[in-house]
Design a protein around this motif. Structure first.
Motif, PDB file in Angstrom:
ATOM      1  N   ASP A 150      -9.031  -5.906 -13.193  1.00 21.96           N
ATOM      2  CA  ASP A 150      -8.488  -6.652 -14.322  1.00 21.96           C
ATOM      3  C   ASP A 150      -7.740  -7.901 -13.913  1.00 21.96           C
ATOM      4  N   GLU A 151      -7.722  -8.201 -12.624  1.00 18.80           N
ATOM      5  CA  GLU A 151      -7.086  -9.446 -12.213  1.00 18.80           C
ATOM      6  C   GLU A 151      -8.000 -10.607 -12.515  1.00 18.80           C
ATOM      7  N   VAL A 152      -7.384 -11.729 -12.822  1.00 19.15           N
ATOM      8  CA  VAL A 152      -8.182 -12.911 -13.110  1.00 19.15           C
ATOM      9  C   VAL A 152      -8.800 -13.430 -11.813  1.00 19.15           C
TER      10      VAL A 152
ATOM     11  N   GLN B  81     -14.823 -20.221  -9.917  1.00 23.31           N
ATOM     12  CA  GLN B  81     -15.718 -20.537 -11.032  1.00 23.31           C
ATOM     13  C   GLN B  81     -17.116 -20.014 -10.725  1.00 23.31           C
TER      14      GLN B  81
ATOM     15  N   ASP C  28     -20.325 -14.906 -21.251  1.00 18.99           N
ATOM     16  CA  ASP C  28     -19.355 -15.999 -21.200  1.00 18.99           C
ATOM     17  C   ASP C  28     -18.417 -15.864 -20.024  1.00 18.99           C
ATOM     18  N   TYR C  29     -18.431 -16.856 -19.154  1.00 14.52           N
ATOM     19  CA  TYR C  29     -17.501 -16.794 -18.030  1.00 14.52           C
ATOM     20  C   TYR C  29     -16.596 -18.010 -18.068  1.00 14.52           C
ATOM     21  N   LYS C  30     -15.286 -17.764 -18.181  1.00 12.30           N
ATOM     22  CA  LYS C  30     -14.368 -18.898 -18.218  1.00 12.30           C
ATOM     23  C   LYS C  30     -13.415 -18.821 -17.043  1.00 12.30           C
TER      24      LYS C  30
ATOM     25  N   GLY D 298     -10.235 -18.928 -15.129  1.00  9.72           N
ATOM     26  CA  GLY D 298      -8.854 -18.759 -15.565  1.00  9.72           C
ATOM     27  C   GLY D 298      -8.686 -17.627 -16.554  1.00  9.72           C
ATOM     28  N   GLU D 299      -9.781 -17.199 -17.164  1.00 11.21           N
ATOM     29  CA  GLU D 299      -9.663 -16.076 -18.093  1.00 11.21           C
ATOM     30  C   GLU D 299     -10.421 -14.863 -17.615  1.00 11.21           C
ATOM     31  N   SER D 300     -11.619 -15.118 -17.062  1.00 11.28           N
ATOM     32  CA  SER D 300     -12.465 -13.980 -16.698  1.00 11.28           C
ATOM     33  C   SER D 300     -11.884 -13.234 -15.509  1.00 11.28           C
ATOM     34  N   THR D 301     -12.049 -11.925 -15.549  1.00 15.04           N
ATOM     35  CA  THR D 301     -11.493 -11.091 -14.484  1.00 15.04           C
ATOM     36  C   THR D 301     -12.576 -10.735 -13.481  1.00 15.04           C
TER      37      THR D 301
ATOM     38  N   ASP E  21     -15.521  -8.984 -14.737  1.00 13.43           N
ATOM     39  CA  ASP E  21     -16.484  -9.878 -15.370  1.00 13.43           C
ATOM     40  C   ASP E  21     -17.411 -10.477 -14.324  1.00 13.43           C
TER      41      ASP E  21
END
Lengths: 257, 393, 373
Positions: B56-58, B62, B70-72, B74-77, B80
């Motif tokens: 669950d860590e970001v 990139q 969707d991969y962002k 700064g948000e995706s962990t 993901d």
């Protein structure tokens, strides 16, 4: 064995196969030499000879499974050349039964028989199936219609192969050593079917070693050796009065048993 | 009679079997346990607590290519990242399988052509692409051919709304503009498909009754393509296209097929097709000559013989090893790390492992994914083999 | 009895010229049908459009000599093979031996010895094959260890990490092949065992290694192997890769051997049992020799795959042949000549793999005819 009584003599019609000066080579090997043969409708011809004599090659030339380099073959008025239309027309009228049956293992017995009528003669499926069942009854195995070839014995498979060819209503049937791959106890059932066909007036060319069958059914026996026709005669004359030393030698060898 | 004499234990086969198996099992279990324990201890000594909490860590990096997920930044962990990796692996595998099958079948059939030149040409292809390491082929296409010959984004090769450059291939992407119109179009397409199915059934019945055929396949294709387009217009053209637009350094908008993906797909296709071609050749040759002879003797045309007699029997021999090749292709996609395509091994067992050091968990999960794919393939193979088993006595 | 004639066979004739000979061959094989004729024409068009320019570029106009890229830049119409000349020692033996020319005799001797032992084995009629095989499989590795690894007899030690280029590829492949076969045989036997525990262990082992890509295993070997053992146990990178490749290929070799074992009729081991031979004697003297003979083609296929697989070590940073090609292509000195670098390395791999493949096909054909007799 049903080889005792001779059949009634054939009622002969006009020529259905005419082979003239046929020569064939495999590469440099001269395998068929100057073959002349005239087959009349209704004739039943047995071709015999030692292995390598070219007898199978000869009948395979008739339906273009082998190609010839010299001479002509005319079947039912159609000349056999490279022209695919001629070849297909001829194959429609000529049926063939192979030594190793060559049934299609992925189709049922019934499907084996209806395949060609449906796709070549464009017969509707139901009609083709009725026809197939008729012929399966003729060869005495209608109950196997929905089985696969792998489930049948050798004799049964060969009978299916005969029915399969008959479903195309051919004018001539070619048999290439039809019983050579069968266990002895199954040879009779196949020969019986072939005798039945002859009784119904089918024109047949049969390469075989079954001399009892030849005596009973054939109206002409042809002996080939080294790619040539050595001798041909009516069965009685052929077996009792062979006119060539080669023929004598061959007969003495195969009539041992 | 006398009592059955007891067999001395050390000669009793049942006892020996039992002892050997217990010892083997104990050895294996102990081996794994101590391996596991040592690994965990060593990781702890490096300051890494083995666990899944890092999921669950970001993730601090990139991932440029993620078409469905969707991969962002700064948000995706990290978890993901794992799923994006799987998505990209499956994507290149599917693309590769489709292309390799088409190419492989083509070359396999050409290999058996009576034309000596093209049959030897196919042989040359097979022997060249089979005998050079795949990694080298991937690097060759990417670094020696594609990268140097494609221009920078500024000077992209333009083909209408499509752009080709060293970063990749940019295409317009369809976007739903009018959702009711789109729904209408989909509904009409569905009706068209149902209609075509009914048509195909009717044509089959007609063939069985009268022996007359209709070219069902061509008609259906034409109907779907032509009819589909006409229906689209009728529904009011509910799609608009998001076209790629050249920004300062690169294109924005539209869809993008990155060059590494293309190179990887290209090399995988050429390599696997060589193996599939050999399977196809072997399969076709496995159908005994007598079968085609019997079919020809019955008067069936070349085309019909191939369709009704050769292909059904050849496929039984072709399909199992080809399914294995599909699995190989999927495994081989892991070489993406050499060209920078972000599939599972590259982003999970590569970057993430570097960042977090969680060797046990990460490599364990990677291996587990591939093992699952492999098991799945085995099931498919077994199911297929049982199904096509020729009924015998 | 009527007169019996003597049959005089007609003489053989030669076939008509239109049926045999080169013209007939061309007509049948190149222009047999309309489709075939079109294909022939298209083939010739493509062939003559691409092959002569390629041959000109790659061979005729190419630059083979020189000491740096200036030669190639002066003649840009030809391929630049000069780097092979300049970097030959590096490509063949790696950085250490390339930079220490007086040590070059070591790997050179090893290669000469290897081929001297291998080539006679490939021909059927060579005498003393058993001794050659023992020399190749037993004595050669020992000699390799002392000569290349060194450390004894006044030869300086060169760590495995200093090996590179083709020497490294060769070492990885040789060790892999040498070890994968016996392990594979044991696994194949274990998989056919009647003891369920043994059988399960072997099945799980085989399916595990076959189910995952080699690169993952190399990552595993290079990252995790040091973790498997208590701190302090050092594993050199090359050894880690060797272990990974060997264990991976042993699963495939096991399947190849299993195929051979399954092909031996049960009657063989039954006859051996009837003679009173125990399990190991039966296996070693009766079943295995026959099984191995049958599965030689499959086994050689796994060897070819292993040889190709060694190229993956370039991803974990080992300087094998592929890596040498890569670094050459990226170096300042030879930048821009990627195509030549990869074509050269590709050709070397291809030559070995194709050679092994042809040998195996020949062997298969020979064994087939033997069995039909």
């Amino acid at each position: 064995m049903t080889t005792d009584t001779q059949m009634a003599p054939a009622e002969l019609g006009e020529s259905i196969i005419t082979i003239d000066g046929l020569n064939k080579w495999y590469g440099q090997f001269h395998v068929l030499k100057d073959i002349d043969l005239d087959v009349k409708r209704g004739e039943r011809i047995v071709i015999c000879g030692p292995s390598g004599s070219g007898k199978s090659t000869l009948i395979r030339c008739i339906n273009r499974l082998e190609t010839h380099q010299e001479g002509s073959i005319v079947v039912d008025g159609i000349e056999l050349t490279d022209d695919t239309k001629h070849i297909n027309d001829i194959r429609r009228e000529v049926g063939m039964v192979f030594q190793h049956f060559n049934l299609f293992p992925h189709l049922t017995v019934l499907e084996n028989c209806t395949l060609a009528p449906i796709w070549v003669r464009k017969t509707p499926k139901r009609e083709a199936e009725e026809l197939a069942m008729q012929y399966l009854e003729r060869v005495k195995i209608p109950e196997q219609a929905n089985k696969y070839p792998g489930q049948l014995s050798g004799g049964q498979q060969q009978r299916v192969a005969i029915a399969r060819s008959l479903c195309m209503n051919p004018r001539v049937m070619l048999f290439d050593e039809p019983t050579s791959a069968l266990d002895p106890e199954m040879i009779a059932e196949v020969l019986d079917v072939m005798v039945g066909l002859a009784e119904d007036g089918m024109t047949m060319l049969c390469v075989t070693h079954e001399m009892g069958f030849a005596r009973k059914v054939a109206n002409r026996v042809i002996f080939m050796d080294g790619g040539q026709i050595v001798e041909q005669n009516e069965p009685e004359e052929f077996f009792n009065n062979p006119q060539n030393d080669r023929t004598q030698l061959f007969l003495s060898q195969i009539l041992q048993h | 009679m006398t009592d059955r004499t007891r067999i001395p234990l050390h000669r009793d086969p049942k006892f020996r079997a039992l002892v050997i198996q217990i010892l083997a099992l104990a050895f294996v279990v102990y081996g794994f346990y101590s391996l596991f324990q040592t690994t965990v201890d060593n990781l702890v000594a490096r300051g890494i607590q083995t666990g899944t909490s890092f999921f669950d860590e970001v993730a601090p990096f990139q991932i440029g290519f993620s078409p469905f997920f969707d991969y962002k930044l700064g948000e995706s962990t990290y978890i993901d990242v794992f799923f994006v990796g799987i998505q990209n692996t499956i994507l290149v595998a599917v693309l590769g399988i489709v292309a390799a099958t088409i190419l492989g079948f083509f070359i396999g059939v050409v290999r058996l052509s009576p034309n000596w030149l093209i049959s030897r040409g196919a042989l040359a292809y097979i022997e060249i692409f089979r005998n050079v390491p795949l990694l080298l082929q991937i690097m060759f296409w990417n670094f020696a051919i594609f990268l140097p010959s494609l221009p920078a984004p500024k000077n992209s090769i333009e083909m209408g709304a499509f752009y080709l450059n060293a970063r990749g291939f940019h295409t317009p992407l369809p976007v739903i503009d009018d959702s009711t119109g789109f729904a209408l179009w989909m509904a009409m397409l569905a009706v068209l498909c149902v209609g075509l199915i009914v048509f195909a059934r009717r044509a089959k019945v007609r063939f069985q009754e009268t022996g007359q055929q209709l070219p069902v396949v061509w008609i259906s294709l034409g109907a779907i393509i032509g009819g589909g387009y006409i229906l689209y217009l009728i529904a009011g053209s509910p799609l608009i296209f998001d076209e790629p637009v050249l920004g300062r350094f690169n294109f924005k908008g539209g869809g993008q097929l990155p060059l590494p993906l293309f190179s990887l797909w290209f090399a995988l296709t050429l390599y696997t097709a060589a193996f599939i071609a050999e399977n196809v050749r072997a399969g076709i040759q496995s159908v005994s000559h007598g079968q085609t002879e019997a079919s020809h003797a019955l008067g069936l045309s070349r085309k019909d013989t191939v369709r009704l007699v050769t292909i059904p029997q050849a496929l039984r021999v072709i399909i199992p090893p080809t399914i294995s090749q599909y699995l190989n292709l999927t495994k081989n996609s892991s070489l993406a790390v050499a060209v920078g395509y972000e599939e599972l091994v590259a982003v999970w067992a590569g970057i993430t492992l570097n960042q977090t050091g969680q060797a046990l968990v990460i490599i364990g999960m990677t291996v587990a994914v591939y093992e699952c794919l492999s098991l799945f393939t085995s099931f498919v193979l077994n199911w297929y083999n049982k199904r096509i088993q020729l009924t015998e006595r | 009895m009527a007169d019996v004639k003597t049959f005089v066979p007609a003489p053989d004739r030669a076939p008509p010229s239109s049926a045999v000979g080169p013209i007939a061959w061309i007509r049948d094989n190149l222009f047999g049908s309309i489709g075939s004729s079109i294909a022939t024409l298209v083939f010739f068009y493509l062939f003559f459009s691409y092959v002569p320019p390629f041959v000109e570029w790659a061979l005729i106009n190419a630059n083979w000599t020189g000491s740096d890229r200036s030669v190639c830049e002066a003649n840009a119409a030809g391929a630049c093979w000069t780097f092979i000349n300049v970097r030959l020692e590096q490509i063949l033996f790696g950085l250490y031996f390339a930079s220490n020319p007086d040590e070059l005799w070591r790997p050179t001797l090893i290669f000469i010895l290897f081929f001297a032992l291998l080539l006679p084995l490939l021909f059927e009629k060579t005498p003393g094959k058993k001794w050659l095989t023992i020399a190749l499989l037993g004595v050669f590795p020992v000699v390799f260890y002392f000569v290349v690894y060194g450390g004894y007899f006044g030869i300086s030690q060169s760590n495995t990490t200093q090996w590179g280029g083709f020497l490294l590829t060769f070492a990885l492949a040789f060790v892999g092949i040498l070890l994968a076969l016996p392990i594979g045989i044991l696994l194949a036997l274990g998989r056919r065992s009647e003891l369920p525990v043994i059988r399960s262990i072997c099945v799980i082992y085989i399916e595990f290694w076959r189910g995952t890509p080699l690169i993952t295993i190399l990552f595993m070997a290079s990252v995790m192997l040091p973790l498997f053992f208590p701190a302090g146990v050092e594993f050199d990178k090359v050894v880690r890769a060797m272990i990974g490749i060997t264990l991976f290929q042993s699963a495939y070799t096991a399947e190849a051997v299993r195929g051979g074992l399954a092909a031996i009729p049960k009657g063989q081991s039954e006859a051996a049992m009837a003679l009173g031979l125990g399990y190991w004697r039966r296996t070693v003297f009766i079943t295995l020799p026959q099984a191995l003979k049958i599965s030689i083609p499959s086994i050689v296929n796994t060897f070819i795959a292993l040889f190709k697989d060694t190229s993956l070590v370039s991803i974990i940073g080992l300087l094998d042949l592929l890596n040498m090609a890569q670094t050459t292509a990226r170096s300042m000195e030879w930048k821009g000549y990627d195509i030549e670098a990869f074509l050269f390395a590709g050709f070397v791999y291809w030559a070995f793999c194709y050679g092994m493949s042809r040998y195996s096909q020949n062997l298969e054909r020979k064994l087939d005819t033997n069995r039909r007799n």
